[in-house]
Scaffold this active site. Sequence first.
Site, mmCIF file in Angstrom:
data_model
loop_
_atom_site.group_PDB
_atom_site.id
_atom_site.type_symbol
_atom_site.label_atom_id
_atom_site.label_comp_id
_atom_site.label_asym_id
_atom_site.label_seq_id
_atom_site.Cartn_x
_atom_site.Cartn_y
_atom_site.Cartn_z
ATOM 1 N N ASN A 123 1.488 -2.458 5.450
ATOM 2 C CA ASN A 123 0.832 -1.165 5.672
ATOM 3 C C ASN A 123 -0.569 -1.082 5.067
ATOM 4 O OD1 ASN A 123 0.719 1.976 5.849
ATOM 5 N ND2 ASN A 123 0.558 1.510 3.660
ATOM 6 N N ILE B 137 -4.368 10.263 11.302
ATOM 7 C CA ILE B 137 -3.299 10.740 10.424
ATOM 8 C C ILE B 137 -3.939 11.281 9.135
ATOM 9 C CG2 ILE B 137 -1.173 10.080 9.213
ATOM 10 C CD1 ILE B 137 -0.965 9.686 12.296
ATOM 11 N N SER C 287 -3.629 0.172 14.679
ATOM 12 C CA SER C 287 -4.333 1.450 14.798
ATOM 13 C C SER C 287 -4.730 1.667 16.257
ATOM 14 C CB SER C 287 -5.605 1.419 13.953
ATOM 15 O OG SER C 287 -6.462 2.474 14.315
ATOM 16 N N TYR D 145 -13.060 -3.075 11.939
ATOM 17 C CA TYR D 145 -11.688 -2.539 11.833
ATOM 18 C C TYR D 145 -10.931 -2.766 13.149
ATOM 19 C CZ TYR D 145 -8.141 1.066 10.680
ATOM 20 O OH TYR D 145 -6.972 1.758 10.408
ATOM 21 N N SER D 146 -11.603 -2.509 14.286
ATOM 22 C CA SER D 146 -10.954 -2.721 15.593
ATOM 23 C C SER D 146 -10.574 -4.189 15.753
ATOM 24 C CB SER D 146 -11.886 -2.318 16.735
ATOM 25 O OG SER D 146 -12.177 -0.946 16.683
ATOM 26 N N ALA D 147 -11.455 -5.095 15.307
ATOM 27 C CA ALA D 147 -11.164 -6.536 15.416
ATOM 28 C C ALA D 147 -9.934 -6.889 14.583
ATOM 29 C CB ALA D 147 -12.367 -7.346 14.936
ATOM 30 N N ASP E 16 -4.094 -7.656 -4.958
ATOM 31 C CA ASP E 16 -5.004 -7.486 -3.821
ATOM 32 C C ASP E 16 -4.462 -8.311 -2.648
ATOM 33 O OD1 ASP E 16 -7.066 -7.613 -1.983
ATOM 34 O OD2 ASP E 16 -8.631 -8.006 -3.477
ATOM 35 N N ARG F 99 0.117 5.700 -1.887
ATOM 36 C CA ARG F 99 -0.370 6.969 -1.316
ATOM 37 C C ARG F 99 -0.358 6.879 0.214
ATOM 38 N NH1 ARG F 99 -6.206 5.861 -0.898
ATOM 39 N NH2 ARG F 99 -6.556 3.866 -1.919
ATOM 40 N N GLY G 104 0.816 -1.228 0.000
ATOM 41 C CA GLY G 104 0.000 0.000 0.000
ATOM 42 C C GLY G 104 0.839 1.263 0.000
HETATM 43 P P1 NDP Z 1 -4.920 5.116 2.396
HETATM 44 O O1 NDP Z 1 -6.363 4.812 2.198
HETATM 45 O O2 NDP Z 1 -4.437 6.494 2.201
HETATM 46 O O3 NDP Z 1 -4.022 4.136 1.466
HETATM 47 C C1 NDP Z 1 -4.284 2.764 1.499
HETATM 48 C C2 NDP Z 1 -3.219 2.017 0.731
HETATM 49 O O4 NDP Z 1 -3.509 0.611 0.844
HETATM 50 C C3 NDP Z 1 -3.194 2.341 -0.746
HETATM 51 O O5 NDP Z 1 -1.872 2.257 -1.223
HETATM 52 C C4 NDP Z 1 -4.052 1.222 -1.364
HETATM 53 O O6 NDP Z 1 -3.690 0.887 -2.701
HETATM 54 C C5 NDP Z 1 -3.681 0.049 -0.457
HETATM 55 N N1 NDP Z 1 -4.736 -0.963 -0.414
HETATM 56 C C6 NDP Z 1 -5.986 -0.815 0.096
HETATM 57 N N2 NDP Z 1 -6.656 -1.975 -0.043
HETATM 58 C C7 NDP Z 1 -5.828 -2.854 -0.661
HETATM 59 C C8 NDP Z 1 -5.961 -4.210 -1.094
HETATM 60 N N3 NDP Z 1 -7.073 -4.912 -0.930
HETATM 61 N N4 NDP Z 1 -4.896 -4.782 -1.702
HETATM 62 C C9 NDP Z 1 -3.773 -4.086 -1.883
HETATM 63 N N5 NDP Z 1 -3.568 -2.815 -1.508
HETATM 64 C C10 NDP Z 1 -4.600 -2.200 -0.902
HETATM 65 O O7 NDP Z 1 -4.591 4.580 3.879
HETATM 66 P P2 NDP Z 1 -3.597 5.190 4.982
HETATM 67 O O8 NDP Z 1 -2.313 5.546 4.366
HETATM 68 O O9 NDP Z 1 -4.346 6.189 5.786
HETATM 69 O O10 NDP Z 1 -3.410 3.904 5.936
HETATM 70 C C11 NDP Z 1 -2.258 3.056 5.881
HETATM 71 C C12 NDP Z 1 -2.346 2.072 7.041
HETATM 72 O O11 NDP Z 1 -2.375 2.795 8.276
HETATM 73 C C13 NDP Z 1 -3.606 1.217 7.025
HETATM 74 O O12 NDP Z 1 -3.309 -0.080 7.480
HETATM 75 C C14 NDP Z 1 -4.516 1.910 8.010
HETATM 76 O O13 NDP Z 1 -5.459 1.029 8.574
HETATM 77 C C15 NDP Z 1 -3.504 2.392 9.029
HETATM 78 N N6 NDP Z 1 -3.985 3.507 9.833
HETATM 79 C C16 NDP Z 1 -4.325 4.718 9.261
HETATM 80 C C17 NDP Z 1 -4.786 5.756 10.037
HETATM 81 C C18 NDP Z 1 -5.164 7.096 9.491
HETATM 82 O O14 NDP Z 1 -5.671 7.928 10.259
HETATM 83 N N7 NDP Z 1 -4.921 7.392 8.219
HETATM 84 C C19 NDP Z 1 -4.954 5.591 11.493
HETATM 85 C C20 NDP Z 1 -4.554 4.293 11.990
HETATM 86 C C21 NDP Z 1 -4.097 3.306 11.175
HETATM 87 P P3 NDP Z 1 -4.397 1.658 -3.969
HETATM 88 O O15 NDP Z 1 -3.848 3.058 -3.926
HETATM 89 O O16 NDP Z 1 -3.927 0.930 -5.172
HETATM 90 O O17 NDP Z 1 -5.860 1.591 -3.737
#
Ligand code: NDP
Length: 246
Positions: A87, A186, A140, A153-155, A60, A12, A9
């Site tokens: 991530n 964040i 998280s 999500y919490s689970a 995925d 972005r 991930g």
């Molecule tokens: P974003 O939504 O900004 O980015 C998510 C990333 O994960 C993207 O690169 C996306 O790829 C990828 N992704 C999502 N689903 C899939 C999938 N099924 N298979 C492969 N790639 C996938 O998320 P954040 O940067 O905010 O979050 C990053 C991590 O931090 C996550 O685990 C989130 O739960 C955790 N987190 C975030 C918080 C926040 O406030 N932002 C708080 C606490 C935890 P693509 O661009 O191709 O869709």
Amino acid sequence: MKHTIFITGSSRGIGKAIALYLAKQGYDLVLHCRSQKMQAEAVIAEIEKLGQSARLLQFDIGDRAQCAEQISHDIETHGAYYGVVCNAGITADNAFPALTGEEWDSVIHTNLDSFYNVLQPVIMPMIRRRKPGRIVTLSSVSGIMGNRGQVNYSAAKAGIIGATKALALELAKRDITVNCVAPGLIATEMLDELSSDVIQMEEIKKLIPARRIGDPKEVAAAVAFLMSEDAAYITRQVISVNGGLC
Ligand code: NDP
């Protein structure tokens, strides 16, 4: 030889910030996305400008067969990774009585099953390197405290903490550390829905002792420290990056 780190991930948000932070520290990177290939390629261009190399995997993380095939192929071609950052993640929020089976399943598959799907194919090659290695997972604040509207999500995020600690025990004697970073709120696209409601956002900020939303770079800095050689004696830990929220 330069160390290579695979970050799921990283097209972005926090994953992108981690990739750029690690590139500045001299690591080579394997980036990853599901759908946003152009965004991921733009991150690669930024990394190359920093003088590091990066390649892209696209699949995925909820799909076990795709993970096994693509990750194994990448390792066979380029060699085992020094580090992995799990991530990628999603939310599908709803009050529990209204939470659909699809919302439950998609969040558990993407956020928790992916722990197995991504790490299982990387572990044996990492062990066979017979060198130090690093794994960092993203949980998280929601997985630590629980959060209303986020039972799914919490689970999943609490499950990641348990899995991380157990894997750390299995790998400690191999010099492979396994730690978890647990962000609070964040500023990424994940927060977009929340950020559009200015009043709700101001109320949320009052609950954060630091009185602000975090920057993705602040999470990246914690991940980068755990990836460093200096962090060799830190394993089985959860590091919160949340402005004092819990
Ligand atoms: P974003 O939504 O900004 O980015 C998510 C990333 O994960 C993207 O690169 C996306 O790829 C990828 N992704 C999502 N689903 C899939 C999938 N099924 N298979 C492969 N790639 C996938 O998320 P954040 O940067 O905010 O979050 C990053 C991590 O931090 C996550 O685990 C989130 O739960 C955790 N987190 C975030 C918080 C926040 O406030 N932002 C708080 C606490 C935890 P693509 O661009 O191709 O869709």
